[in-house]
Scaffold this active site. Structure first.
Site, PDB file in Angstrom:
ATOM      1  N   ASP A 143       0.839  -1.305   0.116  1.00  0.00           N
ATOM      2  CA  ASP A 143      -0.116  -0.141   0.184  1.00  0.00           C
ATOM      3  C   ASP A 143       0.892   1.286  -0.018  1.00  0.00           C
ATOM      4  OD1 ASP A 143      -2.546  -1.181   0.019  1.00  0.00           O
ATOM      5  OD2 ASP A 143      -2.276  -1.630   2.118  1.00  0.00           O
ATOM      6  N   GLY A 144       1.960   1.071   0.774  1.00  0.00           N
ATOM      7  CA  GLY A 144       2.861   2.332   0.929  1.00  0.00           C
ATOM      8  C   GLY A 144       3.489   2.562  -0.482  1.00  0.00           C
TER       9      GLY A 144
HETATM   10  P1  NAD Z   1       3.850   1.112   5.264  1.00  0.00           P
HETATM   11  O1  NAD Z   1       3.596   0.995   3.708  1.00  0.00           O
HETATM   12  O2  NAD Z   1       4.459   0.375   5.952  1.00  0.00           O
HETATM   13  O3  NAD Z   1       2.213   1.358   5.651  1.00  0.00           O
HETATM   14  C1  NAD Z   1       2.181   0.888   6.828  1.00  0.00           C
HETATM   15  C2  NAD Z   1       0.949   0.096   7.169  1.00  0.00           C
HETATM   16  O4  NAD Z   1      -0.387   0.758   6.702  1.00  0.00           O
HETATM   17  C3  NAD Z   1       1.021  -1.278   5.837  1.00  0.00           C
HETATM   18  O5  NAD Z   1       0.547  -2.410   6.661  1.00  0.00           O
HETATM   19  C4  NAD Z   1      -0.055  -0.652   5.011  1.00  0.00           C
HETATM   20  O6  NAD Z   1      -0.525  -1.815   4.037  1.00  0.00           O
HETATM   21  C5  NAD Z   1      -1.128  -0.151   5.945  1.00  0.00           C
HETATM   22  N1  NAD Z   1      -2.021   0.791   5.126  1.00  0.00           N
HETATM   23  C6  NAD Z   1      -1.670   1.840   4.436  1.00  0.00           C
HETATM   24  N2  NAD Z   1      -2.585   2.280   3.843  1.00  0.00           N
HETATM   25  C7  NAD Z   1      -3.872   1.681   4.493  1.00  0.00           C
HETATM   26  C8  NAD Z   1      -5.171   1.765   4.255  1.00  0.00           C
HETATM   27  N3  NAD Z   1      -5.630   2.806   3.235  1.00  0.00           N
HETATM   28  N4  NAD Z   1      -5.875   1.031   4.690  1.00  0.00           N
HETATM   29  C9  NAD Z   1      -5.357  -0.051   5.617  1.00  0.00           C
HETATM   30  N5  NAD Z   1      -4.149  -0.337   5.639  1.00  0.00           N
HETATM   31  C10 NAD Z   1      -3.203   0.712   5.158  1.00  0.00           C
HETATM   32  O7  NAD Z   1       4.128   2.848   5.707  1.00  0.00           O
HETATM   33  P2  NAD Z   1       4.097   3.942   4.937  1.00  0.00           P
HETATM   34  O8  NAD Z   1       4.435   3.825   3.360  1.00  0.00           O
HETATM   35  O9  NAD Z   1       4.441   5.138   5.864  1.00  0.00           O
HETATM   36  O10 NAD Z   1       2.386   3.932   4.933  1.00  0.00           O
HETATM   37  C11 NAD Z   1       2.002   5.055   5.394  1.00  0.00           C
HETATM   38  C12 NAD Z   1       0.508   4.747   5.950  1.00  0.00           C
HETATM   39  O11 NAD Z   1       0.453   4.010   7.203  1.00  0.00           O
HETATM   40  C13 NAD Z   1      -0.256   6.054   6.363  1.00  0.00           C
HETATM   41  O12 NAD Z   1      -1.073   6.903   5.433  1.00  0.00           O
HETATM   42  C14 NAD Z   1      -1.214   5.528   7.641  1.00  0.00           C
HETATM   43  O13 NAD Z   1      -2.337   5.225   7.044  1.00  0.00           O
HETATM   44  C15 NAD Z   1      -0.432   4.213   7.808  1.00  0.00           C
HETATM   45  N6  NAD Z   1       0.014   4.494   9.339  1.00  0.00           N
HETATM   46  C16 NAD Z   1      -0.615   3.768  10.399  1.00  0.00           C
HETATM   47  C17 NAD Z   1      -0.404   3.940  11.662  1.00  0.00           C
HETATM   48  C18 NAD Z   1      -1.012   3.296  12.687  1.00  0.00           C
HETATM   49  O14 NAD Z   1      -1.972   2.510  12.432  1.00  0.00           O
HETATM   50  N7  NAD Z   1      -0.829   3.632  13.851  1.00  0.00           N
HETATM   51  C19 NAD Z   1       0.736   4.908  12.180  1.00  0.00           C
HETATM   52  C20 NAD Z   1       1.321   5.716  11.145  1.00  0.00           C
HETATM   53  C21 NAD Z   1       1.100   5.316   9.798  1.00  0.00           C
END
Ligand code: NAD
Length: 265
Positions: free
Chosen positions: A45-46
């Site tokens: 997804d990232g």
């Molecule tokens: P990443 O690619 O490691 O993503 C982190 C996780 O978030 C992965 O497991 C990914 O599959 C999941 N993810 C991303 N978008 C999603 C969505 N729309 N629905 C469900 N899961 C989703 O790290 P990154 O590239 O920095 O991704 C950034 C995203 O990570 C942010 O947009 C945010 O939504 C998510 N995030 C989540 C948390 C948390 O849940 N505590 C904290 C920070 C960021």
């Protein structure tokens, strides 16, 4: 059909990219990083978030498709062993195009107003720990926030960071944004609602921090350190992001498979 391809950069994603390019060449698809019709991401997804930000200026013209190198993702709905089938579909089939809402974030400083589009969410945190900021809804003061931060998500982003904060999951056919709190402190001076709020498309919210405060502003995976911010206005954006669906994968199936498992019994 012109396509652009972005991969996560790890060995498996790079190998899959090469494989995709040769399958695509054999089916007459043309790589074009400047004006593609279709943008593919290979990774997770990232990686799709990165692909969206790479092509956000062409968001009205392009459709996105995500390939996942691990388990199916929320945006990446093809798996690594399905590239041949995917290329065949791209070459022969008109996909169903589904459009999801985005958030427009306008960051106002004394000098300039900068606009951003977010696919998942906008986050606001203070570098020093506790964030203090007023929250206005439709230009009326609503609450004074004090706590770790504020997360404002799109419907498709509602399954990301927002869900971890106890926010609701919103179907992406609903034009809305959701405001969720990150560990708010509640007392007589600082009082917040304590539950997340969903705003419709014709509403906006305005966060008013102390301009002296050093902020970390998150737009999806990107973090922008900023000071001198007078206000941050968030609304449902006018453009939407479009995904090309070559086979059905309904949103609630993604949610079930992502969080509950394929067999919920
Ligand atoms: P990443 O690619 O490691 O993503 C982190 C996780 O978030 C992965 O497991 C990914 O599959 C999941 N993810 C991303 N978008 C999603 C969505 N729309 N629905 C469900 N899961 C989703 O790290 P990154 O590239 O920095 O991704 C950034 C995203 O990570 C942010 O947009 C945010 O939504 C998510 N995030 C989540 C948390 C948390 O849940 N505590 C904290 C920070 C960021």
């Amino acid at each position: 059909m012109k396509y652009a391809l972005l991969d996560r950069g790890d060995r498996l994603s790079r190998e899959l990219s090469e494989q995709f390019h040769s399958l695509a060449a054999a089916r007459g698809l043309t790589p074009d990083d400047n004006s593609p019709d279709l943008v593919l991401s290979i990774g997770g997804d990232g990686t799709l978030l990165q692909a969206f930000h790479r092509f956000k200026d062409r968001v009205r013209e392009v459709s996105f498709v995500g390939v996942h190198t691990g388990h199916l993702g929320f945006y990446a709905d093809w798996q690594k062993d399905e590239l041949q089938e995917l290329v065949e579909f791209i070459a022969t089939k008109e996909p169903r195009r589904v459009s999801y809402p985005l958030i427009q974030v306008d960051i106002v400083t004394d000098a300039v107003t900068s606009s951003y589009l977010a696919l998942n969410e906008f986050t606001l945190k203070s570098v020093d720990g506790t964030l203090v900021a007023g929250l206005n809804i439709n230009d009326s003061p609503f609450e004074m926030f004090r706590g770790d931060g504020i997360v404002i998500s799109t419907p498709s982003g509602s399954t990301g960071y927002n869900k971890s904060l106890g926010g609701a999951i919103i179907h992406p056919s609903i034009d809305a944004l959701q405001i969720a709190e990150l560990a708010s402190i509640n007392n007589r001076v600082y009082r917040t609602l304590g539950s997340s709020i969903v705003l419709p498309k014709h509403h906006h919210c305005d966060i008013v921090p102390d301009p002296e405060e050093q902020l970390n502003i998150g737009i999806d995976h990107l973090v922008l350190p900023m000071t001198g911010v007078r206000s941050i206005i968030c609304r449902v954006a006018e453009p939407k992001v479009t995904f090309a669906r070559y086979r059905p994968y309904p949103f609630w199936n993604r949610v079930r498979e992502g969080f509950i498992g394929s067999d919920p019994r």
